[in-house]
Write a protein that holds these residues in place. Structure first.
Motif, PDB file in Angstrom:
ATOM      1  N   UNK A 104       0.832  -1.203   0.000  1.00 58.28           N
ATOM      2  CA  UNK A 104       0.000   0.000   0.000  1.00 58.28           C
ATOM      3  C   UNK A 104       0.873   1.263   0.000  1.00 58.28           C
ATOM      4  N   UNK A 105       1.938   1.217   0.801  1.00 53.97           N
ATOM      5  CA  UNK A 105       2.849   2.376   0.854  1.00 53.97           C
ATOM      6  C   UNK A 105       3.550   2.568  -0.485  1.00 53.97           C
ATOM      7  N   UNK A 106       3.947   1.449  -1.100  1.00 50.92           N
ATOM      8  CA  UNK A 106       4.667   1.513  -2.375  1.00 50.92           C
ATOM      9  C   UNK A 106       3.740   2.017  -3.492  1.00 50.92           C
ATOM     10  N   UNK A 107       2.490   1.514  -3.455  1.00 50.17           N
ATOM     11  CA  UNK A 107       1.512   1.893  -4.494  1.00 50.17           C
ATOM     12  C   UNK A 107       1.252   3.403  -4.498  1.00 50.17           C
ATOM     13  N   UNK A 108       1.308   3.983  -3.314  1.00 53.98           N
ATOM     14  CA  UNK A 108       1.001   5.420  -3.208  1.00 53.98           C
ATOM     15  C   UNK A 108       2.200   6.291  -3.569  1.00 53.98           C
ATOM     16  N   UNK A 109       3.317   5.655  -3.977  1.00 62.13           N
ATOM     17  CA  UNK A 109       4.550   6.397  -4.233  1.00 62.13           C
ATOM     18  C   UNK A 109       4.920   6.237  -5.715  1.00 62.13           C
ATOM     19  N   UNK A 110       4.869   7.339  -6.460  1.00 58.17           N
ATOM     20  CA  UNK A 110       5.063   7.287  -7.926  1.00 58.17           C
ATOM     21  C   UNK A 110       6.459   6.829  -8.328  1.00 58.17           C
ATOM     22  N   UNK A 111       7.406   6.793  -7.392  1.00 60.03           N
ATOM     23  CA  UNK A 111       8.763   6.374  -7.748  1.00 60.03           C
ATOM     24  C   UNK A 111       8.854   4.859  -7.975  1.00 60.03           C
ATOM     25  N   UNK A 112       7.863   4.106  -7.465  1.00 55.67           N
ATOM     26  CA  UNK A 112       7.946   2.635  -7.505  1.00 55.67           C
ATOM     27  C   UNK A 112       7.124   2.010  -8.625  1.00 55.67           C
ATOM     28  N   UNK A 113       7.663   0.920  -9.155  1.00 57.99           N
ATOM     29  CA  UNK A 113       6.930   0.073 -10.109  1.00 57.99           C
ATOM     30  C   UNK A 113       7.068  -1.359  -9.628  1.00 57.99           C
ATOM     31  N   UNK A 114       6.023  -2.155  -9.704  1.00 56.09           N
ATOM     32  CA  UNK A 114       6.093  -3.560  -9.297  1.00 56.09           C
ATOM     33  C   UNK A 114       5.758  -4.408 -10.510  1.00 56.09           C
ATOM     34  N   UNK A 115       6.629  -5.329 -10.895  1.00 58.05           N
ATOM     35  CA  UNK A 115       6.246  -6.220 -11.995  1.00 58.05           C
ATOM     36  C   UNK A 115       6.357  -7.674 -11.555  1.00 58.05           C
ATOM     37  N   UNK A 116       5.459  -8.472 -12.123  1.00 56.65           N
ATOM     38  CA  UNK A 116       5.436  -9.898 -11.780  1.00 56.65           C
ATOM     39  C   UNK A 116       6.048 -10.685 -12.928  1.00 56.65           C
ATOM     40  N   UNK A 117       7.331 -11.008 -12.787  1.00 54.30           N
ATOM     41  CA  UNK A 117       8.045 -11.772 -13.818  1.00 54.30           C
ATOM     42  C   UNK A 117       9.029 -12.731 -13.158  1.00 54.30           C
ATOM     43  N   UNK A 118       9.371 -13.797 -13.857  1.00 49.43           N
ATOM     44  CA  UNK A 118      10.338 -14.773 -13.361  1.00 49.43           C
ATOM     45  C   UNK A 118      11.752 -14.262 -13.671  1.00 49.43           C
ATOM     46  N   UNK A 119      12.577 -14.089 -12.650  1.00 45.52           N
ATOM     47  CA  UNK A 119      13.953 -13.625 -12.884  1.00 45.52           C
ATOM     48  C   UNK A 119      14.793 -14.819 -13.343  1.00 45.52           C
ATOM     49  N   UNK A 120      15.598 -14.584 -14.384  1.00 46.86           N
ATOM     50  CA  UNK A 120      16.469 -15.672 -14.857  1.00 46.86           C
ATOM     51  C   UNK A 120      17.900 -15.481 -14.392  1.00 46.86           C
ATOM     52  N   UNK A 121      18.373 -14.236 -14.388  1.00 43.23           N
ATOM     53  CA  UNK A 121      19.755 -14.002 -13.961  1.00 43.23           C
ATOM     54  C   UNK A 121      19.962 -12.537 -13.589  1.00 43.23           C
ATOM     55  N   UNK A 122      21.076 -12.316 -12.849  1.00 43.92           N
ATOM     56  CA  UNK A 122      21.497 -10.950 -12.546  1.00 43.92           C
ATOM     57  C   UNK A 122      22.934 -10.826 -13.038  1.00 43.92           C
ATOM     58  N   UNK A 123      23.190  -9.839 -13.867  1.00 46.05           N
ATOM     59  CA  UNK A 123      24.556  -9.615 -14.355  1.00 46.05           C
ATOM     60  C   UNK A 123      25.179  -8.490 -13.523  1.00 46.05           C
ATOM     61  N   UNK A 125      28.262  -7.304 -13.525  1.00 46.73           N
ATOM     62  CA  UNK A 125      29.163  -6.372 -14.226  1.00 46.73           C
ATOM     63  C   UNK A 125      28.366  -5.208 -14.800  1.00 46.73           C
ATOM     64  N   UNK A 126      27.282  -5.579 -15.479  1.00 43.95           N
ATOM     65  CA  UNK A 126      26.488  -4.550 -16.175  1.00 43.95           C
ATOM     66  C   UNK A 126      25.369  -3.982 -15.307  1.00 43.95           C
ATOM     67  N   UNK A 127      25.042  -4.665 -14.210  1.00 49.33           N
ATOM     68  CA  UNK A 127      23.920  -4.225 -13.386  1.00 49.33           C
ATOM     69  C   UNK A 127      22.599  -4.430 -14.107  1.00 49.33           C
ATOM     70  N   UNK A 128      22.412  -5.678 -14.576  1.00 47.37           N
ATOM     71  CA  UNK A 128      21.212  -5.966 -15.359  1.00 47.37           C
ATOM     72  C   UNK A 128      20.485  -7.196 -14.800  1.00 47.37           C
ATOM     73  N   UNK A 129      19.177  -7.058 -14.671  1.00 49.90           N
ATOM     74  CA  UNK A 129      18.352  -8.202 -14.256  1.00 49.90           C
ATOM     75  C   UNK A 129      17.614  -8.698 -15.486  1.00 49.90           C
ATOM     76  N   UNK A 130      17.795  -9.999 -15.781  1.00 46.09           N
ATOM     77  CA  UNK A 130      17.129 -10.568 -16.955  1.00 46.09           C
ATOM     78  C   UNK A 130      15.953 -11.419 -16.465  1.00 46.09           C
ATOM     79  N   UNK A 131      14.784 -11.127 -16.988  1.00 46.02           N
ATOM     80  CA  UNK A 131      13.615 -11.949 -16.621  1.00 46.02           C
ATOM     81  C   UNK A 131      13.178 -12.742 -17.844  1.00 46.02           C
ATOM     82  N   UNK A 132      12.110 -13.515 -17.673  1.00 47.67           N
ATOM     83  CA  UNK A 132      11.608 -14.299 -18.806  1.00 47.67           C
ATOM     84  C   UNK A 132      11.085 -13.373 -19.910  1.00 47.67           C
ATOM     85  N   UNK A 133      10.788 -12.096 -19.565  1.00 42.54           N
ATOM     86  CA  UNK A 133      10.202 -11.191 -20.557  1.00 42.54           C
ATOM     87  C   UNK A 133      11.186 -10.145 -21.095  1.00 42.54           C
ATOM     88  N   UNK A 134      12.008  -9.555 -20.198  1.00 44.91           N
ATOM     89  CA  UNK A 134      12.822  -8.394 -20.596  1.00 44.91           C
ATOM     90  C   UNK A 134      14.132  -8.357 -19.829  1.00 44.91           C
TER      91      UNK A 134
END
Ligand SMILES: Cc1cc2nc3c(=O)[nH]c(=O)nc-3n(C[C@H](O)[C@H](O)[C@H](O)COP(=O)(O)OP(=O)(O)OC[C@H]3O[C@@H](n4cnc5c(N)ncnc54)[C@H](O)[C@@H]3O)c2cc1C
Length: 398
Positions: A104-123, A125-134
């Motif tokens: 509820x606190x996060x929803x009321x704060x425009x700085x946050x986004x919540x997505x429901x995706x399966x994480x595959x890896x975290x890189x 070196x590059x600071x990248x999170x790869x999910x099944x979608x993006x």
């Protein structure tokens, strides 16, 4: 940035306990134009667990706790003791109540986004999170997702599963003492070398969570837990007329494994410039007890504070003191493999130590002298000391 779908200041890879606590901390410290992404494969809309903890701080528990108690009860054979735990209290928070509060606190704060995706890896070196979608790029990633079944523990480390099955019950007769938590009842149906006990959280005189817990190096069948719970209800409580409203069957990994890169597959330790491991993957679960709720709250506050002051985080900002890591590791070794019975060990602590000291000790706030004094007071101290020396020799692995 073009190769990534989106770029964020902070990404929370995993939105469970530590992820959401970190989100609340970022809400306090992040700049007004920050972009923060939370990725979890789950909606966190179910009550997937119940957290219990002791504390002297009433802030969170006052708002969210399902119940707060001020007494605990311990029993082994002829020994039984009901104790007031002041200045501490013991509290229980339902996972769903915490998730709803935080979301509820996060929803009321425009700085946050919540997505429901399966994480595959975290890189890292590059600071990248790869999910099944993006793929998502982040200036700083807080990583707490992991699959406990994937952990492969090297032989120099110990892994003990704290397994438990709990029945949330409603009885016809008022049989529970709703002022007192049964913290550890070592009265068991059968003798075993493993640490096993019953645990009762009485929400009222007719409602409780009754749990059978086992510390073991291999996972046990669910039927073992049901058999013991049936016996406890029939012979010990006793209760014959009751309804099981909900059940909980799970485990907590208790380990001195330092969760390095081979688990996170990120090619770094727990912390680097782009990624900070938090939660279970940063050893927030205390190896000798499996408790994690208060530690998570404290360690996340430390991370937030140093991030606010220095703009970066180092592992030393939140790691447990080395003497406690050695003690936890020795405890696991001694009770898991070294011949110290967990029921004797824990009962002796409750017999000999004042309760406020005991909680302070388990919270890693007692001095080195107090730790040594405690170790010397327990049965089979020779085996515990032996395990400590073995761990000291392998200190570089801690
Ligand atoms: C049933 C249960 C009861 C517990 N009770 C207590 C207690 O009473 N007291 C206590 O102190 N501790 C307790 N613990 C231990 C500890 O507090 C919890 O495990 C706590 O939730 C750990 O926090 P975490 O952030 O590390 O992991 P989690 O809260 O499990 O969060 C990890 C998140 O990552 C997500 N995730 C995992 N894999 C992926 C993926 N590939 N992609 C996207 N998302 C993913 C999960 O959906 C989850 O939301 C309990 C644990 C369990 C399992």
């Amino acid at each position: 940035m073009s190769q990534f779908s989106s770029k964020y200041d902070y990404i929370l890879a995993g939105g469970g306990l530590s992820g959401q606590m970190m989100a609340l901390e970022l809400q306090r410290i992040a700049s007004t134009d920050a972009r923060i992404l939370i990725i979890d494969r789950d909606t966190k809309a179910q009550n997937d667990r119940t957290w219990s903890y002791w504390s002297t701080d009433r802030t969170l528990s006052d708002q969210l706790a399902r119940k707060i108690w001020s007494n605990i009860y311990v029993r082994k054979g002829d020994f039984e003791k009901t104790m007031s735990i002041a200045p501490y209290h013991y509290a229980t928070i339902r996972g769903i109540d915490f998730y709803n509060f935080s979301k509820e606190k996060i929803k009321a704060d425009a700085r946050f986004e919540w997505i429901q995706e399966e994480i595959q890896s975290v890189n890292a070196e590059q600071g990248v999170v790869k999910t099944s979608a993006k793929s998502y790029a982040g200036e700083l990633i807080f990583k707490s997702y992991f699959d406990p079944k994937e952990i492969s523990i090297p032989s120099e480390n110990i892994m003990v599963y704290q397994q438990f099955k709990g029945w949330f019950v409603k009885t016809e007769e008022p049989i529970f003492d709703d002022k007192t938590v049964t913290f550890m009842d070592f009265t068991t149906l059968e003798k075993t070398h493993e640490t096993r006990f019953f645990y009762v959280l009485p929400f009222s005189k007719t409602e409780a969570l009754v749990e059978y817990t086992a510390f073991a190096e291999t996972l046990l069948e669910e039927a073992v837990f049901d058999q013991h719970l049936e016996w406890y209800f029939k012979e010990k409580l006793p209760a014959t007329q009751f309804e099981i409203e909900e059940t909980e069957f799970d485990f907590i990994p208790m380990t001195d494994f330092p969760f390095p890169d081979n688990l996170s597959r990120t090619g770094f330790g727990r912390v680097n410039k782009k990624v900070v491991n938090i939660g279970t993957t940063a050893a927030f679960v205390k190896a000798s007890t499996g408790y994690c709720f208060t530690r998570t709250q404290e360690k996340i506050r430390q991370i937030g504070k140093t991030l606010e002051q220095r703009g970066k985080v180092a592992e030393s900002d939140f790691a447990s003191p080395i003497h406690y890591r050695i003690f936890d590791s020795a405890m696991l070794d001694a009770t898991g493999r070294g011949g110290v019975r967990g029921d004797d060990f824990f009962t002796s602590l409750f017999k000999k130590m004042p309760i406020d000291f005991l909680f302070r000790f388990l919270d890693e706030k007692a001095s080195l002298y107090e730790i040594i004094r405690t170790m010397l007071s327990v049965p089979n101290k020779g085996k515990l000391i032996n395990s400590t020396f073995r761990k000291l020799l392998k200190m570089s692995k801690l």
